[in-house]
Design a protein around this motif. Structure first.
Motif, short mmCIF file in Angstrom:
data_model
loop_
_atom_site.label_atom_id
_atom_site.label_comp_id
_atom_site.label_asym_id
_atom_site.label_seq_id
_atom_site.Cartn_x
_atom_site.Cartn_y
_atom_site.Cartn_z
N LEU A 96 0.82 -0.89 0.05
CA LEU A 96 0.24 0.33 0.17
C LEU A 96 1.29 1.11 0.00
O LEU A 96 2.13 1.13 0.78
CB LEU A 96 -0.81 -0.06 1.04
N ALA A 97 0.77 2.51 -0.71
CA ALA A 97 1.33 3.57 -1.26
C ALA A 97 0.09 4.21 -0.70
O ALA A 97 -0.38 5.27 -1.15
CB ALA A 97 2.05 3.68 -2.85
N GLU A 98 0.50 5.33 -0.36
CA GLU A 98 -0.15 6.97 0.50
C GLU A 98 0.04 7.93 -0.65
O GLU A 98 1.32 8.31 -0.57
CB GLU A 98 -0.05 7.41 1.82
N MET A 99 -0.71 8.57 -0.97
CA MET A 99 -0.64 9.80 -1.82
C MET A 99 -1.23 10.59 -1.56
O MET A 99 -2.39 10.56 -1.80
CB MET A 99 -1.34 8.88 -3.67
N ALA A 100 -0.66 11.77 -0.57
CA ALA A 100 -1.31 12.94 0.16
C ALA A 100 -1.85 13.06 -1.34
O ALA A 100 -2.41 14.00 -1.09
CB ALA A 100 0.07 13.48 0.22
N THR A 101 -1.14 13.81 -1.73
CA THR A 101 -2.06 14.72 -2.82
C THR A 101 -1.17 14.97 -4.46
O THR A 101 0.00 14.55 -4.88
CB THR A 101 -2.15 16.41 -2.49
N HIS A 102 -2.14 14.87 -4.94
CA HIS A 102 -1.96 14.46 -6.62
C HIS A 102 -2.62 15.22 -7.90
O HIS A 102 -4.02 15.39 -7.85
CB HIS A 102 -2.50 12.73 -6.91
N THR A 103 -2.24 15.87 -8.63
CA THR A 103 -3.10 17.26 -10.09
C THR A 103 -2.45 16.31 -10.90
O THR A 103 -2.10 16.62 -11.23
CB THR A 103 -2.60 18.45 -9.64
N ALA A 104 -3.46 16.11 -12.09
CA ALA A 104 -3.87 16.26 -13.62
C ALA A 104 -4.43 16.77 -14.20
O ALA A 104 -5.61 17.08 -13.50
CB ALA A 104 -3.42 14.81 -12.92
N SER A 105 -4.02 16.41 -15.46
CA SER A 105 -4.79 17.77 -16.22
C SER A 105 -5.10 16.47 -17.21
O SER A 105 -3.65 16.09 -17.96
CB SER A 105 -4.26 18.86 -16.70
N THR A 133 -7.95 16.63 -8.85
CA THR A 133 -6.80 16.56 -7.48
C THR A 133 -7.43 15.55 -6.87
O THR A 133 -8.17 15.72 -6.39
CB THR A 133 -7.05 18.39 -7.03
N VAL A 134 -6.41 15.23 -6.61
CA VAL A 134 -6.47 13.47 -5.89
C VAL A 134 -5.91 13.77 -4.68
O VAL A 134 -5.22 14.28 -4.31
CB VAL A 134 -6.31 12.89 -6.57
N ARG A 135 -6.85 13.73 -3.74
CA ARG A 135 -6.36 14.37 -2.20
C ARG A 135 -6.78 13.06 -0.73
O ARG A 135 -8.00 12.30 -0.92
CB ARG A 135 -7.15 15.05 -1.15
N VAL A 149 -7.01 1.98 -6.44
CA VAL A 149 -7.01 2.95 -5.29
C VAL A 149 -8.10 2.61 -4.15
O VAL A 149 -8.87 1.96 -4.62
CB VAL A 149 -6.95 4.22 -6.05
N ARG A 150 -7.76 3.27 -3.04
CA ARG A 150 -8.47 3.29 -2.65
C ARG A 150 -8.92 4.23 -1.53
O ARG A 150 -7.66 5.61 -0.92
CB ARG A 150 -8.21 1.65 -0.95
N ALA A 151 -9.59 4.47 -0.71
CA ALA A 151 -10.17 5.52 0.50
C ALA A 151 -10.45 7.34 -1.05
O ALA A 151 -9.75 7.23 -1.88
CB ALA A 151 -9.42 5.72 1.50
N GLY A 152 -10.09 8.61 0.18
CA GLY A 152 -9.11 9.19 -0.67
C GLY A 152 -10.53 10.02 -1.30
O GLY A 152 -11.85 9.62 -1.13
N THR A 153 -10.26 11.46 -1.69
CA THR A 153 -11.19 12.00 -2.57
C THR A 153 -10.75 12.37 -3.82
O THR A 153 -9.77 12.91 -3.63
CB THR A 153 -12.04 13.35 -1.75
N TRP A 154 -11.37 13.30 -4.83
CA TRP A 154 -11.07 13.87 -5.84
C TRP A 154 -12.20 15.19 -6.62
O TRP A 154 -12.67 14.14 -6.84
CB TRP A 154 -10.35 12.77 -7.05
N GLU A 155 -11.16 15.77 -6.52
CA GLU A 155 -12.10 16.82 -7.37
C GLU A 155 -12.22 16.86 -8.64
O GLU A 155 -10.54 16.90 -8.92
CB GLU A 155 -11.49 18.30 -6.66
N PHE A 156 -12.67 17.53 -9.69
CA PHE A 156 -12.31 17.68 -10.85
C PHE A 156 -13.27 18.72 -11.42
O PHE A 156 -14.35 19.61 -10.48
CB PHE A 156 -12.85 16.45 -12.12
N GLU A 157 -12.13 19.42 -12.67
CA GLU A 157 -13.33 20.64 -13.01
C GLU A 157 -13.18 20.50 -14.46
O GLU A 157 -12.36 20.59 -15.12
CB GLU A 157 -12.84 21.94 -12.93
N VAL A 174 -15.62 14.31 -5.86
CA VAL A 174 -16.34 12.23 -5.21
C VAL A 174 -14.83 11.65 -4.25
O VAL A 174 -14.50 11.97 -4.41
CB VAL A 174 -15.97 11.61 -6.85
N GLU A 175 -16.29 11.13 -3.27
CA GLU A 175 -15.50 10.64 -2.20
C GLU A 175 -14.97 9.33 -3.30
O GLU A 175 -16.69 8.46 -2.94
CB GLU A 175 -16.34 10.54 -0.91
#
Length: 189
Positions: A96-105, A133-135, A149-157, A174-175
């Motif tokens: 398992l790898a924790e990924m704090a914040t990730h942004t992508a376009s 933005t994935v948190r 992937v497990r848990a977290g949230t991702w925001e999109f525009e 999205v939760e």
């Protein structure tokens, strides 16, 4: 949430809504003039059928899985690469790898080609521009591949354009409450 949505779901609540909006954009915009101009001798009903079909094809392009668009950016995460190396030492086991914040376009620009008797009539461009933005996500790595992937949230525009005309614009969050498995494992090394 256990399934990843198609890109269409980010812009529209219902699939039929997407087809209708894209078909309207094709019928009313600059694309319609170009297509109708290329189909001069075709009866109006035939032209309308072609325009509706362009809307359906454009909607089909939006069937791409949302997480597939992240595929190339996952390998940039040091935590995922480290988990991939460790997973190779434990075949079949999960790291398992924790990924704090990730942004992508994502800027996807396919087009629908309209032909009559194998001759090009028009090319209708579609553009889906998305910023994510994935948190707080946890990556599941097996045998050097990201498999879920497990848990977290991702925001999109995002903005969706057809032939340069804005069809939809939306932002949201999205939760991810459970696990989302990828259709294809993503190689990390």
């Amino acid at each position: 949430m256990t399934e990843t949505p198609p890109v269409r779901a980010l812009f529209f609540d219902e699939p039929a809504e997407a087809v209708d909006a894209l078909t309207r954009a094709v019928r009313d915009g600059a694309a319609a003039d170009e297509i109708r101009g290329g189909l001069v001798r075709m009866p109006a009903a035939g032209k309308n059928a072609v325009l509706a079909e362009v809307g359906r094809v454009a909607d089909g392009i939006l069937d791409m899985n949302v997480f597939d668009i992240f595929e190339q950016s996952w390998t940039r995460f040091t935590a995922l690469r480290d988990a991939a190396v460790m997973s190779l030492a434990n075949p079949g086991g999960e790291e398992l790898a924790e990924m704090a914040t990730h942004t992508a376009s994502f800027d996807y620009r396919p087009s629908v080609e309209v032909q009559l008797a194998d001759l090009p009539v028009a090319s209708v461009g579609l553009r889906a521009k998305l910023d994510f933005t994935v948190r707080g996500l946890i990556g599941v790595v097996v045998d050097g591949h990201l498999v879920a992937v497990r848990a977290g949230t991702w925001e999109f525009e995002g903005t969706l354009l057809l032939a340069g005309q804005k069809v939809a614009q939306r932002q949201g969050k999205v939760e991810i409450g459970s696990e989302i498995r990828f259709r294809r494992p993503i190689p990390l090394l």
